[in-house]
Design a protein around this motif. Sequence first.
Motif, PDB file in Angstrom:
ATOM      1  N   TYR A   1      51.018  47.449  39.769  1.00  0.00           N
ATOM      2  CA  TYR A   1      50.334  47.687  38.493  1.00  0.00           C
ATOM      3  C   TYR A   1      51.289  47.466  37.321  1.00  0.00           C
ATOM      4  O   TYR A   1      50.930  46.837  36.323  1.00  0.00           O
ATOM      5  CB  TYR A   1      49.795  49.118  38.467  1.00  0.00           C
ATOM      6  CG  TYR A   1      49.025  49.462  37.206  1.00  0.00           C
ATOM      7  CD1 TYR A   1      47.756  48.937  36.984  1.00  0.00           C
ATOM      8  CD2 TYR A   1      49.577  50.307  36.240  1.00  0.00           C
ATOM      9  CE1 TYR A   1      47.051  49.248  35.833  1.00  0.00           C
ATOM     10  CE2 TYR A   1      48.877  50.622  35.086  1.00  0.00           C
ATOM     11  CZ  TYR A   1      47.615  50.090  34.886  1.00  0.00           C
ATOM     12  OH  TYR A   1      46.921  50.390  33.743  1.00  0.00           O
ATOM     13  N   ILE A   2      52.519  47.960  37.463  1.00  0.00           N
ATOM     14  CA  ILE A   2      53.529  47.775  36.410  1.00  0.00           C
ATOM     15  C   ILE A   2      53.863  46.298  36.251  1.00  0.00           C
ATOM     16  O   ILE A   2      54.011  45.793  35.128  1.00  0.00           O
ATOM     17  CB  ILE A   2      54.801  48.590  36.734  1.00  0.00           C
ATOM     18  CG1 ILE A   2      54.507  50.085  36.636  1.00  0.00           C
ATOM     19  CG2 ILE A   2      55.942  48.222  35.782  1.00  0.00           C
ATOM     20  CD1 ILE A   2      55.641  50.979  37.095  1.00  0.00           C
ATOM     21  N   LYS A   3      53.961  45.576  37.369  1.00  0.00           N
ATOM     22  CA  LYS A   3      54.244  44.138  37.308  1.00  0.00           C
ATOM     23  C   LYS A   3      53.130  43.390  36.585  1.00  0.00           C
ATOM     24  O   LYS A   3      53.393  42.529  35.737  1.00  0.00           O
ATOM     25  CB  LYS A   3      54.414  43.570  38.721  1.00  0.00           C
ATOM     26  CG  LYS A   3      55.739  43.917  39.385  1.00  0.00           C
ATOM     27  CD  LYS A   3      55.882  43.207  40.720  1.00  0.00           C
ATOM     28  CE  LYS A   3      56.016  41.705  40.547  1.00  0.00           C
ATOM     29  NZ  LYS A   3      56.233  41.024  41.860  1.00  0.00           N
ATOM     30  N   LEU A   4      51.886  43.724  36.918  1.00  0.00           N
ATOM     31  CA  LEU A   4      50.750  43.062  36.275  1.00  0.00           C
ATOM     32  C   LEU A   4      50.678  43.412  34.787  1.00  0.00           C
ATOM     33  O   LEU A   4      50.279  42.589  33.961  1.00  0.00           O
ATOM     34  CB  LEU A   4      49.445  43.448  36.981  1.00  0.00           C
ATOM     35  CG  LEU A   4      49.274  42.915  38.405  1.00  0.00           C
ATOM     36  CD1 LEU A   4      48.108  43.591  39.107  1.00  0.00           C
ATOM     37  CD2 LEU A   4      49.065  41.402  38.391  1.00  0.00           C
ATOM     38  N   MET A   5      51.066  44.637  34.461  1.00  0.00           N
ATOM     39  CA  MET A   5      51.062  45.075  33.062  1.00  0.00           C
ATOM     40  C   MET A   5      52.057  44.288  32.215  1.00  0.00           C
ATOM     41  O   MET A   5      51.896  44.173  31.005  1.00  0.00           O
ATOM     42  CB  MET A   5      51.402  46.569  32.979  1.00  0.00           C
ATOM     43  CG  MET A   5      50.231  47.500  33.194  1.00  0.00           C
ATOM     44  SD  MET A   5      49.070  47.501  31.810  1.00  0.00           S
ATOM     45  CE  MET A   5      50.065  48.331  30.563  1.00  0.00           C
ATOM     46  N   SER A   6      53.081  43.733  32.860  1.00  0.00           N
ATOM     47  CA  SER A   6      54.123  43.017  32.110  1.00  0.00           C
ATOM     48  C   SER A   6      53.580  41.771  31.416  1.00  0.00           C
ATOM     49  O   SER A   6      54.198  41.262  30.478  1.00  0.00           O
ATOM     50  CB  SER A   6      55.279  42.635  33.039  1.00  0.00           C
ATOM     51  OG  SER A   6      54.845  41.733  34.050  1.00  0.00           O
ATOM     52  N   TYR A   7      52.435  41.254  31.876  1.00  0.00           N
ATOM     53  CA  TYR A   7      51.843  40.079  31.236  1.00  0.00           C
ATOM     54  C   TYR A   7      50.498  40.394  30.579  1.00  0.00           C
ATOM     55  O   TYR A   7      49.671  39.518  30.398  1.00  0.00           O
ATOM     56  CB  TYR A   7      51.701  38.937  32.243  1.00  0.00           C
ATOM     57  CG  TYR A   7      53.037  38.394  32.688  1.00  0.00           C
ATOM     58  CD1 TYR A   7      53.896  37.783  31.783  1.00  0.00           C
ATOM     59  CD2 TYR A   7      53.450  38.528  33.997  1.00  0.00           C
ATOM     60  CE1 TYR A   7      55.131  37.311  32.173  1.00  0.00           C
ATOM     61  CE2 TYR A   7      54.689  38.064  34.407  1.00  0.00           C
ATOM     62  CZ  TYR A   7      55.525  37.451  33.489  1.00  0.00           C
ATOM     63  OH  TYR A   7      56.757  36.991  33.888  1.00  0.00           O
ATOM     64  N   ASP A   8      50.309  41.655  30.274  1.00  0.00           N
ATOM     65  CA  ASP A   8      49.141  42.051  29.498  1.00  0.00           C
ATOM     66  C   ASP A   8      49.497  41.902  28.009  1.00  0.00           C
ATOM     67  O   ASP A   8      50.625  42.209  27.628  1.00  0.00           O
ATOM     68  CB  ASP A   8      48.800  43.514  29.814  1.00  0.00           C
ATOM     69  CG  ASP A   8      47.426  43.927  29.331  1.00  0.00           C
ATOM     70  OD1 ASP A   8      46.463  43.235  29.686  1.00  0.00           O
ATOM     71  OD2 ASP A   8      47.342  44.926  28.610  1.00  0.00           O
ATOM     72  N   PRO A   9      48.639  41.404  27.133  1.00  0.00           N
ATOM     73  CA  PRO A   9      47.199  41.167  27.323  1.00  0.00           C
ATOM     74  C   PRO A   9      46.810  39.761  27.780  1.00  0.00           C
ATOM     75  O   PRO A   9      45.633  39.453  27.796  1.00  0.00           O
ATOM     76  CB  PRO A   9      46.636  41.449  25.936  1.00  0.00           C
ATOM     77  CG  PRO A   9      47.716  40.994  25.018  1.00  0.00           C
ATOM     78  CD  PRO A   9      49.017  41.327  25.713  1.00  0.00           C
ATOM     79  N   VAL A  10      47.788  38.894  28.105  1.00  0.00           N
ATOM     80  CA  VAL A  10      47.416  37.560  28.588  1.00  0.00           C
ATOM     81  C   VAL A  10      46.526  37.680  29.821  1.00  0.00           C
ATOM     82  O   VAL A  10      45.512  37.012  29.945  1.00  0.00           O
ATOM     83  CB  VAL A  10      48.677  36.721  28.928  1.00  0.00           C
ATOM     84  CG1 VAL A  10      48.258  35.354  29.460  1.00  0.00           C
ATOM     85  CG2 VAL A  10      49.552  36.550  27.700  1.00  0.00           C
ATOM     86  N   LEU A  11      46.906  38.571  30.739  1.00  0.00           N
ATOM     87  CA  LEU A  11      46.101  38.780  31.944  1.00  0.00           C
ATOM     88  C   LEU A  11      44.854  39.615  31.683  1.00  0.00           C
ATOM     89  O   LEU A  11      43.899  39.547  32.436  1.00  0.00           O
ATOM     90  CB  LEU A  11      46.945  39.486  33.019  1.00  0.00           C
ATOM     91  CG  LEU A  11      47.887  38.630  33.857  1.00  0.00           C
ATOM     92  CD1 LEU A  11      48.651  39.498  34.837  1.00  0.00           C
ATOM     93  CD2 LEU A  11      47.122  37.559  34.609  1.00  0.00           C
ATOM     94  N   GLU A  12      44.893  40.417  30.615  1.00  0.00           N
ATOM     95  CA  GLU A  12      43.834  41.397  30.337  1.00  0.00           C
ATOM     96  C   GLU A  12      43.618  42.262  31.585  1.00  0.00           C
ATOM     97  O   GLU A  12      42.624  42.143  32.295  1.00  0.00           O
ATOM     98  CB  GLU A  12      42.527  40.709  29.948  1.00  0.00           C
ATOM     99  CG  GLU A  12      41.512  41.685  29.375  1.00  0.00           C
ATOM    100  CD  GLU A  12      40.204  41.010  28.995  1.00  0.00           C
ATOM    101  OE1 GLU A  12      39.397  41.674  28.328  1.00  0.00           O
ATOM    102  OE2 GLU A  12      40.001  39.837  29.350  1.00  0.00           O
TER     103      GLU A  12
END
Length: 229
Positions: A37-48
């Motif tokens: 979750y933290i890894k995915l958050m690193s490219y938010d908001p591009v990933l939304e």
Amino acid sequence: MACCFCSFRRMKTTFLLLNTILWFAGPALLGVSIWQYIKLMSYDPVLEISKFEIPVIIYITAGIASTFNGIIGCVGGVNGRKGAILLFLFFLVVIFGAEVYASVELFRFYDEVPGYIHGRVVKFTHDYYFHSASQKQLDNLQLEMQCCGSTNSTNWVHGKIPHTCFQKSITNNYTHYTIHNQECGEVLEEWTKENLLIIGWGGFSFSVVQVFGIVLSSCFYYTLRNEFG
């Protein structure tokens, strides 16, 4: 259900062994889910991330619930308490159902990733020179993944290629001769799919173990009822 007719002592030992496995698997699922979750958050908001946030949060909650449920199972198994075993079984079924739902949602989104990621990167590329937030997020993506644009360096408005598209020289300065040839849309897509698979298969594997837990808990409860009434 032949296991339901095993001796009480053998059934108790088997139940406690599987409960221990489930008990340790809970924190493992929790750790993997939080890490991803933290890894995915690193490219938010591009990933939304809100697009697939609910399944990940379900896994995190399931990891916490499984840890506490393991305590209930341990108490019921050691002391032979039917009420505790029944409660343990109930929570096990609820957690299992939640994980199956989360797995289905993640794998469903996995199939949508190519078109979804491409559209997000195109949007941020288009807004790059108009919104500072888009510029910051895309710069971070291009620097870390060494890519450029949604498909290639020709995507930029009026041909103005940002400095983060260029590779750095040995002296750590940007050189305007070599452009990253990887497409950000493609790189981010593969990265996202890889991380979703880690979470999805991790949760799915845990739910398979829980199936054995549900069956064995039912057998142990049946054995307790026959042994002590």
